[in-house]
Design an enzyme around this catalytic site. Structure first.
Site, PDB file in Angstrom:
ATOM      1  N   TRP A 243     -66.398   7.654 -22.635  1.00  0.00           N
ATOM      2  CA  TRP A 243     -65.869   6.965 -22.331  1.00  0.00           C
ATOM      3  C   TRP A 243     -66.408   5.344 -22.850  1.00  0.00           C
ATOM      4  O   TRP A 243     -65.853   4.672 -22.834  1.00  0.00           O
ATOM      5  CB  TRP A 243     -65.934   6.887 -20.675  1.00  0.00           C
ATOM      6  CG  TRP A 243     -65.989   5.748 -20.063  1.00  0.00           C
ATOM      7  CD1 TRP A 243     -64.416   4.707 -19.160  1.00  0.00           C
ATOM      8  CD2 TRP A 243     -65.939   3.889 -19.789  1.00  0.00           C
ATOM      9  NE1 TRP A 243     -64.237   3.748 -18.888  1.00  0.00           N
ATOM     10  CE2 TRP A 243     -66.105   3.218 -19.115  1.00  0.00           C
ATOM     11  CE3 TRP A 243     -67.777   3.474 -20.263  1.00  0.00           C
ATOM     12  CZ2 TRP A 243     -65.580   1.485 -18.358  1.00  0.00           C
ATOM     13  CZ3 TRP A 243     -67.905   2.368 -20.073  1.00  0.00           C
ATOM     14  CH2 TRP A 243     -67.182   2.183 -19.293  1.00  0.00           C
ATOM     15  N   HIS A 244     -67.409   5.236 -23.282  1.00  0.00           N
ATOM     16  CA  HIS A 244     -67.448   4.100 -24.016  1.00  0.00           C
ATOM     17  C   HIS A 244     -66.986   4.162 -25.616  1.00  0.00           C
ATOM     18  O   HIS A 244     -67.706   2.705 -25.582  1.00  0.00           O
ATOM     19  CB  HIS A 244     -69.541   3.978 -23.716  1.00  0.00           C
ATOM     20  CG  HIS A 244     -70.504   4.257 -22.895  1.00  0.00           C
ATOM     21  ND1 HIS A 244     -70.518   4.674 -22.086  1.00  0.00           N
ATOM     22  CD2 HIS A 244     -71.230   2.840 -21.962  1.00  0.00           C
ATOM     23  CE1 HIS A 244     -71.144   4.419 -20.684  1.00  0.00           C
ATOM     24  NE2 HIS A 244     -71.577   3.306 -20.775  1.00  0.00           N
ATOM     25  N   GLY A 245     -66.878   4.547 -25.578  1.00  0.00           N
ATOM     26  CA  GLY A 245     -66.574   4.540 -26.908  1.00  0.00           C
ATOM     27  C   GLY A 245     -66.019   5.889 -27.695  1.00  0.00           C
ATOM     28  O   GLY A 245     -66.118   7.023 -27.603  1.00  0.00           O
TER      29      GLY A 245
END
Length: 484
Positions: A322-324
């Site tokens: 989700w973060h990257g």
């Protein structure tokens, strides 16, 4: 339009003035228009993605609400999930999928037929997608009635204080407040102002002053191996916390001035005593989202150890993704899954472990171990690639013999473009922040300040304002979580 820009200050003043002038019945329309203007300041055409996501989830929820058949309700939920996650995949993850597929096919001598994508990642897409999906899932479960007013639902998706970097709010908390029937009182305005001022201090003074040193070390890990990497990693841990929690403070303060209360997104995470405690304090709106909408539906702790381990690994792995859209983010998530599982198993297998960690010596050791583990994981989060992160970890102590040599220490800090005055300012600012956070462990400082003597309160506000004006590096640095 960044929170720490003069453009935002002018925008905020105009919206706040209009908020005080328009009727209560018209406030939702004012904020809807203002929120779209706020978002379009980045890339105007991407507002159509917001409208698409909003329309899909509005229609899906209305149809689910009117359907008596579970299959029909499930079909509309699938429609919402596929549409939202499809757009998220196309704009955020297709590049990772294409490059990974290209690597696999080339290793087997196969042709890579997938087209390349040059799409620019829309600001805040991960945040508003998850917020909107939480709404449709709640409606499907029957926990929430569908919102029939399209404009108010659209405002729930795009409410500008928390649009691009959270907190990821739940509809049952935020939607009722967006009627603006409760006008802000004096405490709302004062506490909101304090949150904004403290958030700006954390971002512009604490975070931004360390950004250059962190960027230098992580862009050239070979040149800054050893102590330089350790300093940069500690700086990054402080930088990303001050950056992201600073954004959350400004968002919470801005909304509070309008009488809207957003959830706390951070709760002194670097005071955590174990990995589980860390995730109850860090990015709370995301960790609780994964808990409620993925971990528990997958079975949570039920079904035996193997299912629980699978669920934890899946949740933390997806949290990293989700973060990257890069594998080093996934590894960061999986490292935290390992920490979480190791601590959980230790509690289960070692009698009295929980009690031992609560005494003073045990608590200090547990805190220190947790902090070190979090710092190691941050290397993967900040590094540009997995090989770069592994190189930094392998060489963390490569120059340990020179750590007592003043000349070597000066060389390390000079290499990071840090003068003696920079180090003093960074140390003082971080000490101020950590003292504030330590006091926050005893209760919300912003709330307790209300009972402090009037001169003391305004002396603190003035000191923070002067620090922001005089100690910030001057160059506007984007908030770190805007890229997610």
């Amino acid at each position: 339009m960044q929170f720490d820009s003069w453009q935002f200050i002018a925008f905020f003043i105009l919206v706040t003035a209009a908020f005080r002038l328009v009727s209560v019945r018209s406030r939702w329309l004012l904020f809807l228009m203002a929120s779209y203007v706020f978002y379009m300041a980045w890339k105007p055409e991407y507002v159509f993605l917001l409208l698409f996501s909003t329309s899909v989830d509005y229609v899906s929820a209305i149809r689910m609400n009117s359907s008596r058949s579970t299959a029909a309700r499930g079909g509309w939920l699938c429609f919402s999930l596929v549409a939202n996650l499809g757009v998220l995949f196309l704009y955020k993850y297709y590049g990772l999928f294409q490059s990974t597929w290209s690597t696999v096919t080339s290793s087997y001598g196969l042709a890579d037929m997938l087209p390349r994508s040059n799409l620019v990642l829309p600001v805040g897409i991960s945040f508003y997608t998850f917020q909107s999906l939480a709404y449709t899932i709640d409606v499907f479960r029957g926990d929430l009635p569908a919102e029939k007013h399209f404009g108010r639902f659209a405002l729930y998706v795009v409410f500008y204080p928390q649009l691009v970097a959270g907190p990821i709010e739940r509809a049952d908390r935020l939607l009722p407040q967006l009627n603006f029937e409760r006008s802000p009182n004096h405490d709302d305005i004062v506490v909101g102002f304090r949150h904004i001022l403290w958030g700006l201090f954390k971002k512009m003074v604490v975070s931004d002053r360390m950004a250059e040193a962190v960027d230098l070390a992580y862009s050239a890990p070979v040149e800054h191996a050893g102590l330089g990497s350790i300093v940069a990693t500690v700086f990054f841990a402080l930088q990303i916390y001050a950056d992201f929690s600073g954004y959350s403070d400004i968002a919470i303060g801005s909304a509070r001035i309008y009488g809207v209360r957003l959830m706390d997104n951070f709760r002194q995470p670097y005071f955590a005593l174990n990995p589980r405690d860390f995730w109850s304090r860090w990015h709370i709106s995301l960790s609780t989202w994964f808990r409620d909408y993925l971990y528990i539906p997958l079975g949570g702790n039920k079904g035996g150890p193997s299912r629980r381990i699978r669920n934890i690994i899946l949740v933390f792995g997806l949290s990293g993704l989700w973060h990257g859209a890069a594998w080093h983010y996934v590894i960061w998530g999986l490292l935290h899954a390992g920490y979480y599982l190791a601590f959980h198993e230790g509690e289960r297998l070692i009698p009295g472990m929980d009690r031992a960690l609560r005494n003073r010596r045990g608590a200090f050791g547990s805190w220190l171990a947790t902090l070190v583990l979090v710092l190691v994981a941050w290397i993967f989060f900040r590094a540009s690639s997995v090989p770069s992160a592994l190189f930094m970890i392998r060489n963390l102590f490569s120059d340990a013999a020179g750590w007592t040599d003043p000349q070597h220490l000066r060389h390390v800090f000079w290499g990071l473009n840090l003068s003696r005055m920079d180090v003093i300012i960074i140390a003082c600012c971080n000490a101020t922040e950590l003292l504030f956070e330590w006091q926050n462990e005893k209760g919300p400082v912003c709330e307790r300040l209300s009972s402090a003597p009037f001169p003391l309160r305004w002396a603190l506000y003035l000191a923070l304002a002067l620090a922001i004006l005089n100690l910030s590096p001057g160059e506007a640095i984007p908030f770190a979580y805007f890229q997610f």
